[in-house]
Write a protein that holds these residues in place. Structure first.
Motif, PDB file in Angstrom:
ATOM      1  N   LYS A  24       0.831  -1.209   0.000  1.00  0.00           N
ATOM      2  CA  LYS A  24       0.000   0.000   0.000  1.00  0.00           C
ATOM      3  C   LYS A  24       0.862   1.254   0.000  1.00  0.00           C
ATOM      4  N   LYS A  25       1.856   1.280   0.855  1.00  0.00           N
ATOM      5  CA  LYS A  25       2.734   2.444   0.949  1.00  0.00           C
ATOM      6  C   LYS A  25       3.458   2.669  -0.373  1.00  0.00           C
ATOM      7  N   GLY A  26       3.974   1.617  -0.966  1.00  0.00           N
ATOM      8  CA  GLY A  26       4.712   1.729  -2.212  1.00  0.00           C
ATOM      9  C   GLY A  26       3.861   2.134  -3.397  1.00  0.00           C
ATOM     10  N   LEU A  27       2.586   1.787  -3.358  1.00  0.00           N
ATOM     11  CA  LEU A  27       1.683   2.207  -4.429  1.00  0.00           C
ATOM     12  C   LEU A  27       1.527   3.728  -4.403  1.00  0.00           C
ATOM     13  N   GLY A  28       1.529   4.299  -3.207  1.00  0.00           N
ATOM     14  CA  GLY A  28       1.512   5.742  -3.083  1.00  0.00           C
ATOM     15  C   GLY A  28       0.180   6.421  -3.300  1.00  0.00           C
ATOM     16  N   ASP A  29      -0.891   5.670  -3.340  1.00  0.00           N
ATOM     17  CA  ASP A  29      -2.224   6.239  -3.554  1.00  0.00           C
ATOM     18  C   ASP A  29      -3.201   5.438  -2.700  1.00  0.00           C
ATOM     19  N   PRO A  30      -3.448   5.885  -1.453  1.00  0.00           N
ATOM     20  CA  PRO A  30      -4.282   5.092  -0.555  1.00  0.00           C
ATOM     21  C   PRO A  30      -5.716   4.902  -1.040  1.00  0.00           C
ATOM     22  N   ALA A  31      -6.282   5.878  -1.736  1.00  0.00           N
ATOM     23  CA  ALA A  31      -7.649   5.713  -2.241  1.00  0.00           C
ATOM     24  C   ALA A  31      -7.690   4.623  -3.316  1.00  0.00           C
ATOM     25  N   LEU A  32      -6.734   4.651  -4.228  1.00  0.00           N
ATOM     26  CA  LEU A  32      -6.676   3.618  -5.259  1.00  0.00           C
ATOM     27  C   LEU A  32      -6.418   2.251  -4.632  1.00  0.00           C
ATOM     28  N   ALA A  33      -5.554   2.202  -3.629  1.00  0.00           N
ATOM     29  CA  ALA A  33      -5.278   0.933  -2.946  1.00  0.00           C
ATOM     30  C   ALA A  33      -6.565   0.338  -2.391  1.00  0.00           C
ATOM     31  N   LEU A  88      -7.746  -1.719 -11.825  1.00  0.00           N
ATOM     32  CA  LEU A  88      -8.847  -2.654 -11.565  1.00  0.00           C
ATOM     33  C   LEU A  88      -8.801  -3.842 -12.524  1.00  0.00           C
ATOM     34  N   ALA A  89      -8.450  -3.590 -13.771  1.00  0.00           N
ATOM     35  CA  ALA A  89      -8.325  -4.699 -14.735  1.00  0.00           C
ATOM     36  C   ALA A  89      -7.215  -5.660 -14.294  1.00  0.00           C
ATOM     37  N   LEU A  90      -6.089  -5.105 -13.848  1.00  0.00           N
ATOM     38  CA  LEU A  90      -4.998  -5.955 -13.373  1.00  0.00           C
ATOM     39  C   LEU A  90      -5.409  -6.702 -12.106  1.00  0.00           C
ATOM     40  N   THR A  91      -6.124  -6.039 -11.234  1.00  0.00           N
ATOM     41  CA  THR A  91      -6.619  -6.686 -10.011  1.00  0.00           C
ATOM     42  C   THR A  91      -7.461  -7.902 -10.352  1.00  0.00           C
ATOM     43  N   GLU A  92      -8.381  -7.736 -11.280  1.00  0.00           N
ATOM     44  CA  GLU A  92      -9.237  -8.860 -11.670  1.00  0.00           C
ATOM     45  C   GLU A  92      -8.427  -9.978 -12.316  1.00  0.00           C
ATOM     46  N   ALA A 120       4.965  -3.047  -9.330  1.00  0.00           N
ATOM     47  CA  ALA A 120       5.316  -4.162  -8.439  1.00  0.00           C
ATOM     48  C   ALA A 120       4.529  -4.076  -7.133  1.00  0.00           C
ATOM     49  N   HIS A 121       4.363  -2.868  -6.608  1.00  0.00           N
ATOM     50  CA  HIS A 121       3.584  -2.695  -5.382  1.00  0.00           C
ATOM     51  C   HIS A 121       2.103  -2.974  -5.617  1.00  0.00           C
ATOM     52  N   LEU A 122       1.587  -2.590  -6.771  1.00  0.00           N
ATOM     53  CA  LEU A 122       0.190  -2.881  -7.102  1.00  0.00           C
ATOM     54  C   LEU A 122      -0.034  -4.393  -7.140  1.00  0.00           C
ATOM     55  N   ILE A 123       0.841  -5.106  -7.806  1.00  0.00           N
ATOM     56  CA  ILE A 123       0.715  -6.570  -7.860  1.00  0.00           C
ATOM     57  C   ILE A 123       0.863  -7.161  -6.463  1.00  0.00           C
ATOM     58  N   GLY A 124       1.808  -6.655  -5.692  1.00  0.00           N
ATOM     59  CA  GLY A 124       1.973  -7.124  -4.315  1.00  0.00           C
ATOM     60  C   GLY A 124       0.718  -6.898  -3.488  1.00  0.00           C
ATOM     61  N   LEU A 125       0.059  -5.758  -3.694  1.00  0.00           N
ATOM     62  CA  LEU A 125      -1.175  -5.466  -2.972  1.00  0.00           C
ATOM     63  C   LEU A 125      -2.280  -6.445  -3.349  1.00  0.00           C
ATOM     64  N   VAL A 126      -2.400  -6.750  -4.624  1.00  0.00           N
ATOM     65  CA  VAL A 126      -3.422  -7.706  -5.065  1.00  0.00           C
ATOM     66  C   VAL A 126      -3.132  -9.090  -4.486  1.00  0.00           C
ATOM     67  N   VAL A 127      -1.887  -9.492  -4.497  1.00  0.00           N
ATOM     68  CA  VAL A 127      -1.498 -10.777  -3.901  1.00  0.00           C
ATOM     69  C   VAL A 127      -1.829 -10.781  -2.411  1.00  0.00           C
ATOM     70  N   ALA A 128      -1.505  -9.685  -1.729  1.00  0.00           N
ATOM     71  CA  ALA A 128      -1.746  -9.602  -0.281  1.00  0.00           C
ATOM     72  C   ALA A 128      -3.236  -9.702   0.045  1.00  0.00           C
ATOM     73  N   ILE A 129      -4.071  -8.962  -0.653  1.00  0.00           N
ATOM     74  CA  ILE A 129      -5.509  -9.003  -0.320  1.00  0.00           C
ATOM     75  C   ILE A 129      -6.103 -10.352  -0.692  1.00  0.00           C
TER      76      ILE A 129
END
Length: 148
Positions: A24-33, A88-92, A120-129
């Motif tokens: 989340k921190k590395g993504l840098g956008d808490p609302a998007l996270a 969101l597309a990558l998340t799905e 990399a942080h976005l993918i890590g966030l999706v993996v984490a959730i």
């Protein structure tokens, strides 16, 4: 079935929490996270995570319109900008993996909006959730236990 009491080994829980926080921190956008973790939680039917992250999203100022239309983000083009739509597309794609991999066009779309580190942080966030969703669903943890 009732909720199962022991959620995780404490060391595993700390490691998962660290991954979530770092991503989340590395993504840098808490609302998007929060949009990302809510969308993954919708796909995984995790009521606890939905309840928790909807509250957090509101704290970060995510609009009720976005929260209400998140499950139909592809059709709600005017509600989500291109960067959000790419995330969101990558998340799905990472969450569902119906084709066994993330399609190149989905990855490339996200790479246009995120530099290498943020991607990399976005993918890590999706993996984490996805990890958290699976733990909470497996343990049948009901919504309502989160307090900010």
């Amino acid at each position: 079935m009732t909720a199962r009491t022991r959620l995780l080994d404490p060391a595993v829980g700390r490691a998962m929490s660290a991954l979530s926080a770092t991503a989340k921190k590395g993504l840098g956008d808490p609302a998007l996270a929060e949009l990302v973790v809510i969308r993954a939680s919708q796909l995984n039917h995790c009521a606890f995570c939905l309840d928790m992250h909807l509250a957090i999203a509101r704290e970060y100022g995510v609009s009720e319109e976005q929260l209400g239309l998140l499950a139909a983000w592809e059709e709600a083009e005017e509600v989500f900008d291109e960067r959000e739509r790419a995330a969101l597309a990558l998340t799905e794609a990472v969450t569902v993996l119906t084709e066994g991999f993330v399609p190149d066009e989905v990855y490339e779309r996200a790479a246009k909006h995120f530099d290498e580190a943020r991607l990399a942080h976005l993918i890590g966030l999706v993996v984490a959730i996805n990890n958290w969703n699976r733990v909470m669903v497996a343990r049948r943890i009901p919504p309502g236990g989160y307090t900010p």
